[in-house]
Design a protein around this motif. Structure first.
Motif, mmCIF file in Angstrom:
data_model
loop_
_atom_site.group_PDB
_atom_site.id
_atom_site.type_symbol
_atom_site.label_atom_id
_atom_site.label_comp_id
_atom_site.label_asym_id
_atom_site.label_seq_id
_atom_site.Cartn_x
_atom_site.Cartn_y
_atom_site.Cartn_z
ATOM 1 N N TRP A 16 11.753 -0.499 -2.400
ATOM 2 C CA TRP A 16 10.334 -0.844 -2.371
ATOM 3 C C TRP A 16 9.550 0.097 -1.462
ATOM 4 O O TRP A 16 8.430 0.511 -1.804
ATOM 5 C CB TRP A 16 10.153 -2.288 -1.910
ATOM 6 N N THR A 17 10.131 0.460 -0.336
ATOM 7 C CA THR A 17 9.416 1.318 0.608
ATOM 8 C C THR A 17 9.184 2.713 0.043
ATOM 9 O O THR A 17 8.038 3.184 -0.050
ATOM 10 C CB THR A 17 10.188 1.415 1.933
ATOM 11 N N TYR A 18 10.254 3.362 -0.350
ATOM 12 C CA TYR A 18 10.111 4.737 -0.817
ATOM 13 C C TYR A 18 9.535 4.813 -2.226
ATOM 14 O O TYR A 18 8.867 5.799 -2.590
ATOM 15 C CB TYR A 18 11.459 5.462 -0.740
ATOM 16 N N GLY A 19 9.769 3.781 -3.026
ATOM 17 C CA GLY A 19 9.172 3.753 -4.361
ATOM 18 C C GLY A 19 7.657 3.674 -4.283
ATOM 19 O O GLY A 19 6.942 4.419 -4.967
ATOM 20 N N CYS A 20 7.148 2.784 -3.435
ATOM 21 C CA CYS A 20 5.699 2.648 -3.292
ATOM 22 C C CYS A 20 5.104 3.894 -2.640
ATOM 23 O O CYS A 20 4.022 4.359 -3.028
ATOM 24 C CB CYS A 20 5.372 1.404 -2.486
ATOM 25 N N MET A 21 5.800 4.438 -1.643
ATOM 26 C CA MET A 21 5.313 5.669 -1.011
ATOM 27 C C MET A 21 5.222 6.798 -2.030
ATOM 28 O O MET A 21 4.271 7.605 -2.005
ATOM 29 C CB MET A 21 6.232 6.071 0.140
ATOM 30 N N GLY A 77 3.518 -15.800 3.346
ATOM 31 C CA GLY A 77 4.322 -16.528 4.327
ATOM 32 C C GLY A 77 5.226 -15.650 5.181
ATOM 33 O O GLY A 77 5.274 -15.803 6.403
ATOM 34 N N ARG A 78 5.949 -14.726 4.556
ATOM 35 C CA ARG A 78 6.896 -13.895 5.316
ATOM 36 C C ARG A 78 6.158 -12.978 6.291
ATOM 37 O O ARG A 78 6.616 -12.750 7.413
ATOM 38 C CB ARG A 78 7.756 -13.076 4.359
ATOM 39 N N GLN A 79 5.016 -12.447 5.862
ATOM 40 C CA GLN A 79 4.255 -11.584 6.756
ATOM 41 C C GLN A 79 3.645 -12.388 7.904
ATOM 42 O O GLN A 79 3.606 -11.927 9.051
ATOM 43 C CB GLN A 79 3.158 -10.851 5.977
ATOM 44 N N ILE A 80 3.185 -13.603 7.607
ATOM 45 C CA ILE A 80 2.631 -14.460 8.655
ATOM 46 C C ILE A 80 3.702 -14.791 9.685
ATOM 47 O O ILE A 80 3.474 -14.699 10.896
ATOM 48 C CB ILE A 80 2.050 -15.753 8.039
ATOM 49 N N ALA A 81 4.884 -15.178 9.193
ATOM 50 C CA ALA A 81 5.973 -15.511 10.112
ATOM 51 C C ALA A 81 6.354 -14.297 10.962
ATOM 52 O O ALA A 81 6.641 -14.434 12.157
ATOM 53 C CB ALA A 81 7.186 -16.009 9.319
ATOM 54 N N PRO A 121 4.497 -5.720 -2.018
ATOM 55 C CA PRO A 121 3.301 -6.204 -2.728
ATOM 56 C C PRO A 121 2.307 -5.096 -3.046
ATOM 57 O O PRO A 121 1.449 -5.274 -3.922
ATOM 58 C CB PRO A 121 2.704 -7.222 -1.750
ATOM 59 N N ALA A 122 2.404 -3.947 -2.354
ATOM 60 C CA ALA A 122 1.474 -2.843 -2.619
ATOM 61 C C ALA A 122 1.901 -1.999 -3.805
ATOM 62 O O ALA A 122 1.124 -1.156 -4.280
ATOM 63 C CB ALA A 122 1.353 -1.956 -1.381
ATOM 64 N N ALA A 174 -9.891 9.576 -4.521
ATOM 65 C CA ALA A 174 -9.304 9.940 -3.231
ATOM 66 C C ALA A 174 -9.242 8.744 -2.281
ATOM 67 O O ALA A 174 -8.295 8.626 -1.479
ATOM 68 C CB ALA A 174 -10.131 11.066 -2.593
ATOM 69 N N PHE A 175 -10.225 7.855 -2.373
ATOM 70 C CA PHE A 175 -10.298 6.733 -1.428
ATOM 71 C C PHE A 175 -9.175 5.717 -1.636
ATOM 72 O O PHE A 175 -8.525 5.297 -0.668
ATOM 73 C CB PHE A 175 -11.650 6.030 -1.560
ATOM 74 N N LEU A 176 -8.955 5.311 -2.866
ATOM 75 C CA LEU A 176 -8.043 4.185 -3.117
ATOM 76 C C LEU A 176 -6.614 4.436 -2.655
ATOM 77 O O LEU A 176 -6.042 3.604 -1.921
ATOM 78 C CB LEU A 176 -8.088 3.807 -4.601
ATOM 79 N N PRO A 177 -5.965 5.542 -3.046
ATOM 80 C CA PRO A 177 -4.593 5.742 -2.556
ATOM 81 C C PRO A 177 -4.544 5.980 -1.048
ATOM 82 O O PRO A 177 -3.572 5.588 -0.392
ATOM 83 C CB PRO A 177 -4.107 6.967 -3.334
ATOM 84 N N SER A 178 -5.590 6.592 -0.486
ATOM 85 C CA SER A 178 -5.617 6.827 0.968
ATOM 86 C C SER A 178 -5.695 5.511 1.721
ATOM 87 O O SER A 178 -4.962 5.285 2.695
ATOM 88 C CB SER A 178 -6.818 7.706 1.342
ATOM 89 N N PHE A 179 -6.580 4.638 1.276
ATOM 90 C CA PHE A 179 -6.749 3.350 1.952
ATOM 91 C C PHE A 179 -5.474 2.523 1.876
ATOM 92 O O PHE A 179 -5.022 1.955 2.877
ATOM 93 C CB PHE A 179 -7.909 2.570 1.314
ATOM 94 N N LEU A 180 -4.875 2.444 0.677
ATOM 95 C CA LEU A 180 -3.676 1.621 0.515
ATOM 96 C C LEU A 180 -2.515 2.194 1.324
ATOM 97 O O LEU A 180 -1.741 1.439 1.929
ATOM 98 C CB LEU A 180 -3.309 1.528 -0.966
ATOM 99 N N PHE A 181 -2.413 3.511 1.376
ATOM 100 C CA PHE A 181 -1.340 4.134 2.149
ATOM 101 C C PHE A 181 -1.507 3.842 3.649
ATOM 102 O O PHE A 181 -0.549 3.460 4.330
ATOM 103 C CB PHE A 181 -1.325 5.643 1.914
ATOM 104 N N LEU A 182 -2.702 4.012 4.168
ATOM 105 C CA LEU A 182 -2.949 3.770 5.595
ATOM 106 C C LEU A 182 -2.780 2.292 5.945
ATOM 107 O O LEU A 182 -2.242 1.945 7.005
ATOM 108 C CB LEU A 182 -4.350 4.244 5.968
ATOM 109 N N ALA A 183 -3.237 1.406 5.059
ATOM 110 C CA ALA A 183 -3.112 -0.027 5.324
ATOM 111 C C ALA A 183 -1.655 -0.461 5.385
ATOM 112 O O ALA A 183 -1.262 -1.261 6.248
ATOM 113 C CB ALA A 183 -3.863 -0.818 4.258
#
Length: 346
Positions: free
Chosen positions: A76-81, A138-142, A169-170, A190-199
């Protein structure tokens, strides 16, 4: 948080020199209890040895939690990246002039600032609302709430272990951005992938802000020193009393603006319209501890106790308690009835 504050007030009624009689006093008492709880979350009370282990409680951290990355975490980490990187490359391919370059760089900078703001609001939300059983988040809140108990844990997690809960989830939005990006105006492309990556990467920026410079790559240290990424000192303020600010975890640029303008206090008023009712419920629980056959030991029991107090209060809001006659005259409080007030018809 209010539930636990109520329990804290109820647990030690004998330490109070005078029971608060105004809504303001009650609010201050509950706020003090909240701060005391956060200040020493990992220090058990004298009776904590008698409490059962409750893994479902958001206040309990599993000491056997895995801090290593698994294949699923890495997927999930490297796939989304990879998807987000492809989106950024696609946006760069749309740059054909100096004007386009200015547009793209402006969009990336806007994403950088808004990611800082977005992570601040999100961090405030998961720190203060919900628990491990909350749907979707839930998992992120915990994880965020547990982080205040054991803040050093985040530095011990391997990269994918730390990041997969955000990148998973991203992944779907990242794939959608990659698919529709070529059909969008350049600034959105340019904005959308930059914002999602930084978030999503903000969780790693967060981890770095808890580490010593000697543990970090020189490039990360340089970015922190230049205030491009949130640093140890800037984020450390979030873990000091009153624990109610410095929430952003990208650069920290928006922290002074949000904290000095009272932005989060306004959000709390909007999102907690019944805060005053919770304060009174906390006082009700604290006022009559001797009526409880057993002190609640789980978050669920505490929540049920406070909810029952709220219902009782709403059912008879104008009925004073049996001890109201001993309360001092406090004309400024909406919760105290003036004993000299005339109730007869003239």
């Amino acid at each position: 948080m209010m539930v636990v504050a109520a329990a804290t007030v109820a647990e030690e009624p004998e330490t109070s020199t005078a029971f608060p009689t105004t809504a303001e006093d009650l609010s201050a008492a509950v706020a003090a209890a909240e701060r005391a709880l956060i200040a020493s979350p990992s220090t058990p009370s004298s009776s904590s040895s008698t409490l059962p282990k409750t893994s479902s409680s958001k206040w309990v951290i599993d000491p056997n939690e895995n801090l290593k990355s698994t294949m699923e975490h890495r997927f999930w980490t490297y796939g989304c990246m990879g998807l987000l990187t492809a989106g950024l490359v696609s946006a760069a391919a749309d740059v054909h002039s100096i004007g386009d370059a200015g547009t793209a760089l402006g969009a990336v900078f806007a994403a950088y600032v808004l990611a800082d703001f977005g992570t601040a609001v999100y961090h405030w939300g998961v720190d203060n609302y919900g628990d491990g059983n909350t749907p979707i988040f839930g998992r992120q809140i915990a994880a965020f709430q547990g982080h205040h108990q054991r803040p050093w844990t985040i530095t011990q997690r391997e990269f994918s272990n730390n990041m997969h809960q955000l990148f998973k989830p991203a992944a779907s939005p990242a794939a959608a951005i990659l698919a529709i990006g070529p059909f969008l105006p350049l600034h959105w492309h340019a904005f959308l992938p930059s914002f999602l990556f930084l978030a999503t990467m903000s969780q790693q920026f967060h981890a770095w802000s808890h580490m010593k410079k000697s543990e970090l790559h020189p490039v990360v240290v340089a970015l922190q020193d230049a205030n491009i990424l949130i640093g140890r000192k800037a984020h450390g303020a979030h873990h000091k009393p009153n624990f109610e600010g410095n929430y952003s975890i990208v650069s920290g640029w928006v922290n002074p603006v949000l904290d000095n303008t009272g932005f989060f206090r306004w959000l709390e008023k909007v999102s907690r319209p019944s805060r005053g009712m919770m304060v009174v419920a906390a006082a009700t629980v604290a006022e009559e501890p001797e009526t409880s056959t057993a002190f609640p030991t789980t978050a669920e029991d505490l929540s049920a106790a406070v909810a029952a107090a709220e219902r009782a209060l709403i059912a008879s809001p104008s009925t004073p308690s049996s001890s109201s006659s001993t309360l001092p005259k406090t004309s400024s409080s909406k919760w105290v009835i003036d004993p000299n007030e005339n109730l007869k018809s003239t």
